[in-house]
Design a protein around this motif. Structure first.
Motif, PDB file in Angstrom:
ATOM      1  N   THR A 101     -19.162 -31.621 -47.512  1.00  0.00           N
ATOM      2  CA  THR A 101     -19.110 -30.230 -47.033  1.00  0.00           C
ATOM      3  C   THR A 101     -18.024 -29.217 -47.521  1.00  0.00           C
ATOM      4  O   THR A 101     -17.903 -28.218 -47.510  1.00  0.00           O
ATOM      5  N   PRO A 102     -16.727 -29.862 -47.541  1.00  0.00           N
ATOM      6  CA  PRO A 102     -15.550 -28.984 -47.830  1.00  0.00           C
ATOM      7  C   PRO A 102     -15.839 -28.431 -49.277  1.00  0.00           C
ATOM      8  O   PRO A 102     -14.992 -27.503 -49.813  1.00  0.00           O
ATOM      9  N   ILE A 103     -16.603 -29.083 -50.300  1.00  0.00           N
ATOM     10  CA  ILE A 103     -16.624 -28.972 -51.589  1.00  0.00           C
ATOM     11  C   ILE A 103     -18.131 -28.177 -51.877  1.00  0.00           C
ATOM     12  O   ILE A 103     -18.548 -28.356 -53.244  1.00  0.00           O
ATOM     13  N   ILE A 104     -18.895 -27.840 -51.011  1.00  0.00           N
ATOM     14  CA  ILE A 104     -20.072 -27.114 -51.325  1.00  0.00           C
ATOM     15  C   ILE A 104     -20.022 -25.735 -51.138  1.00  0.00           C
ATOM     16  O   ILE A 104     -19.060 -25.177 -50.326  1.00  0.00           O
ATOM     17  N   LEU A 126     -30.216 -35.462 -39.065  1.00  0.00           N
ATOM     18  CA  LEU A 126     -28.748 -35.911 -39.234  1.00  0.00           C
ATOM     19  C   LEU A 126     -27.981 -34.833 -39.892  1.00  0.00           C
ATOM     20  O   LEU A 126     -26.702 -34.930 -39.617  1.00  0.00           O
ATOM     21  N   SER A 127     -28.530 -33.969 -40.489  1.00  0.00           N
ATOM     22  CA  SER A 127     -27.943 -32.809 -41.399  1.00  0.00           C
ATOM     23  C   SER A 127     -27.817 -31.671 -40.658  1.00  0.00           C
ATOM     24  O   SER A 127     -27.071 -30.601 -41.100  1.00  0.00           O
ATOM     25  N   LYS A 128     -28.340 -31.503 -39.425  1.00  0.00           N
ATOM     26  CA  LYS A 128     -28.558 -30.241 -38.626  1.00  0.00           C
ATOM     27  C   LYS A 128     -26.901 -29.552 -38.383  1.00  0.00           C
ATOM     28  O   LYS A 128     -26.814 -28.063 -38.248  1.00  0.00           O
ATOM     29  N   GLU A 129     -26.218 -30.357 -38.541  1.00  0.00           N
ATOM     30  CA  GLU A 129     -24.699 -29.688 -38.021  1.00  0.00           C
ATOM     31  C   GLU A 129     -24.188 -28.975 -39.122  1.00  0.00           C
ATOM     32  O   GLU A 129     -23.388 -28.241 -39.081  1.00  0.00           O
ATOM     33  N   HIS A 130     -24.569 -29.129 -40.293  1.00  0.00           N
ATOM     34  CA  HIS A 130     -24.220 -28.912 -41.568  1.00  0.00           C
ATOM     35  C   HIS A 130     -25.001 -27.821 -42.608  1.00  0.00           C
ATOM     36  O   HIS A 130     -24.794 -27.201 -43.412  1.00  0.00           O
ATOM     37  N   GLU A 147     -35.098 -30.530 -48.914  1.00  0.00           N
ATOM     38  CA  GLU A 147     -33.945 -29.590 -49.402  1.00  0.00           C
ATOM     39  C   GLU A 147     -33.522 -28.884 -48.099  1.00  0.00           C
ATOM     40  O   GLU A 147     -34.197 -28.344 -47.332  1.00  0.00           O
ATOM     41  N   ALA A 148     -32.300 -28.592 -48.164  1.00  0.00           N
ATOM     42  CA  ALA A 148     -31.390 -27.969 -47.007  1.00  0.00           C
ATOM     43  C   ALA A 148     -30.357 -26.979 -47.693  1.00  0.00           C
ATOM     44  O   ALA A 148     -29.930 -26.976 -48.951  1.00  0.00           O
ATOM     45  N   ILE A 149     -29.940 -26.166 -46.840  1.00  0.00           N
ATOM     46  CA  ILE A 149     -29.030 -24.954 -47.365  1.00  0.00           C
ATOM     47  C   ILE A 149     -27.816 -25.049 -46.427  1.00  0.00           C
ATOM     48  O   ILE A 149     -28.060 -24.936 -45.303  1.00  0.00           O
ATOM     49  N   PHE A 150     -26.828 -25.241 -47.251  1.00  0.00           N
ATOM     50  CA  PHE A 150     -25.582 -25.231 -46.424  1.00  0.00           C
ATOM     51  C   PHE A 150     -25.206 -24.089 -45.582  1.00  0.00           C
ATOM     52  O   PHE A 150     -25.200 -22.918 -45.719  1.00  0.00           O
ATOM     53  N   ASN A 151     -24.706 -24.508 -44.317  1.00  0.00           N
ATOM     54  CA  ASN A 151     -24.335 -23.125 -43.480  1.00  0.00           C
ATOM     55  C   ASN A 151     -22.848 -22.631 -43.578  1.00  0.00           C
ATOM     56  O   ASN A 151     -22.426 -21.741 -42.827  1.00  0.00           O
ATOM     57  N   ASN A 152     -22.274 -23.155 -44.559  1.00  0.00           N
ATOM     58  CA  ASN A 152     -20.948 -22.569 -44.950  1.00  0.00           C
ATOM     59  C   ASN A 152     -19.972 -22.817 -43.812  1.00  0.00           C
ATOM     60  O   ASN A 152     -18.773 -22.220 -43.991  1.00  0.00           O
ATOM     61  N   GLN A 153     -19.883 -23.849 -43.204  1.00  0.00           N
ATOM     62  CA  GLN A 153     -19.145 -24.344 -42.253  1.00  0.00           C
ATOM     63  C   GLN A 153     -18.227 -25.460 -42.616  1.00  0.00           C
ATOM     64  O   GLN A 153     -18.710 -26.500 -42.477  1.00  0.00           O
TER      65      GLN A 153
END
Length: 345
Positions: A101-104, A126-130, A147-153
């Motif tokens: 996540t730090p590099i997305i 498993l990915s809901k936090e991100h 397919e998931a969309i990163f939440n920018n956190q």
């Protein structure tokens, strides 16, 4: 070229593979990378593998691309597309997400693909936090693509915080073991390795190889119990290598730990070879690595040197040992495991 089912599922959704800076995680097939190169002609493509054999195959074929093999993927650029092949354990998937996540990039897309029986159906939970959402895209060949969309956190990733520790005490010798998610016997000692350590040869000296070392339990235990030994440990998995190095450090021990695809990077000879060899590749049973090891290790065992392995007692390794090295001795058959020992003449 034979492609894995997850890769075939990805390729039939090629419209999702266009990106400015895609990252592919634990890809077992060069065919997917070839398609990415064709779609994204700029070739700003990165590959990260924890499996050394898969890393070698990709880095040799695509030498112009950024291919990393390590316990911690690091990059100075942000990736707008991350393709993850679902790993063998849910813990390892959580580990990978936290690391990546730090590099997305903002609103980056995460594609997760895997076999249904391998746990990929749990990817959304498993990915809901991100992520802000995670949707099923396609399914075929007993596989699922989401397919998931990163939440920018973005959170700083600390590799040290992911090590689990436990103690092993056998024959008045105690070691502390550190293991990362996905490493064999993560968090506890497995029955087979315990049985092996309880039935080691009375005397071990000289140069010792721990083949398929995992978290470094066998090599570290031998080094501490049999003083004066020179320990080397190998594994195909980057997370295992990092774990074995940490286990040595925790116990104040010295040894060499290195990556190898079976015996590809092994040189020289050993007085003692000890192993709880793997017979799984991902979620599938695979005997090739161990059979290849048994057929090739003789040249790396010194005269009068020995081999000791533990295996599930339904695995027919004794005939291979006899044919390739020497007549094996069955030290013990208990709790579903057999320990085979032989000495090279």
């Amino acid at each position: 070229m034979s492609l894995s089912n997850p890769t075939q599922l990805l390729l039939r959704n090629a419209d999702l593979l266009k990106a400015d800076a895609p990252l592919v995680v634990n890809c077992p097939d060069s065919g997917l990378i070839s398609e990415l190169v064709a779609i994204n002609a700029h070739q700003n493509i990165s590959c990260y593998n924890v499996n050394y054999a898969e890393h070698q195959a990709l880095s040799k074929k695509f030498s112009a691309l950024d291919c990393q093999f390590s316990a911690h993927y690091q990059s100075t650029q942000l990736h707008d597309l991350v393709i993850i092949y679902f790993p063998k354990s849910k813990k390892e998937f959580n580990f990978l997400l936290a690391m990546l996540t730090p590099i997305i990039s903002d609103n980056g897309i995460i594609l997760v693909v895997g076999e249904n029986k391998g746990g990929v159906k749990s990817a959304a939970k498993l990915s809901k936090e991100h992520v802000v959402r995670c949707d099923k895209v396609d399914s075929a060949r007993h596989c699922l693509l989401v397919e998931a969309i990163f939440n920018n956190q973005r959170r700083e990733f600390n590799l040290d915080s992911w090590f689990e520790q436990f103690s092993v005490e056998i024959a008045a010798t105690t070691i502390t073991v550190a293991s990362l998610p996905g490493v064999f016997s993560n968090g506890e000692l497995d029955k087979g390795t315990r049985l092996l350590l309880e039935n080691l040869p009375k005397s071990i000296n000289g140069k010792v190889l721990d083949f398929g070392c995992g978290a470094g339990v066998i090599g570290s235990y031998v080094k501490k119990r049999y003083q004066g030994t020179n320990i080397e440990m190998l594994d195909v998995n980057a997370l295992a290598i990092a774990s074995a190095k940490r286990t040595l450090t925790l116990n104040g021990l010295e040894g060499k730990v290195f990556a190898s695809d079976s015996l590809s990077n092994v040189s020289g000879q050993y007085n003692t070879v000890i192993s709880n060899p793997p017979f799984h590749q991902g979620i599938k049973t695979n005997y090739h690595a161990t059979e290849s090891f048994l057929k090739g290790i003789k040249g790396h065992i010194a005269k009068n040197g020995s081999l000791t392995i533990v295996a599930n007692n339904f695995l027919r390794y004794a005939p291979i040992i006899k044919a390739e090295i020497a007549e094996p001795q069955l030290l013990i058959n208990s709790q579903g495991f057999a320990i085979h020992h032989c000495q090279k003449q």
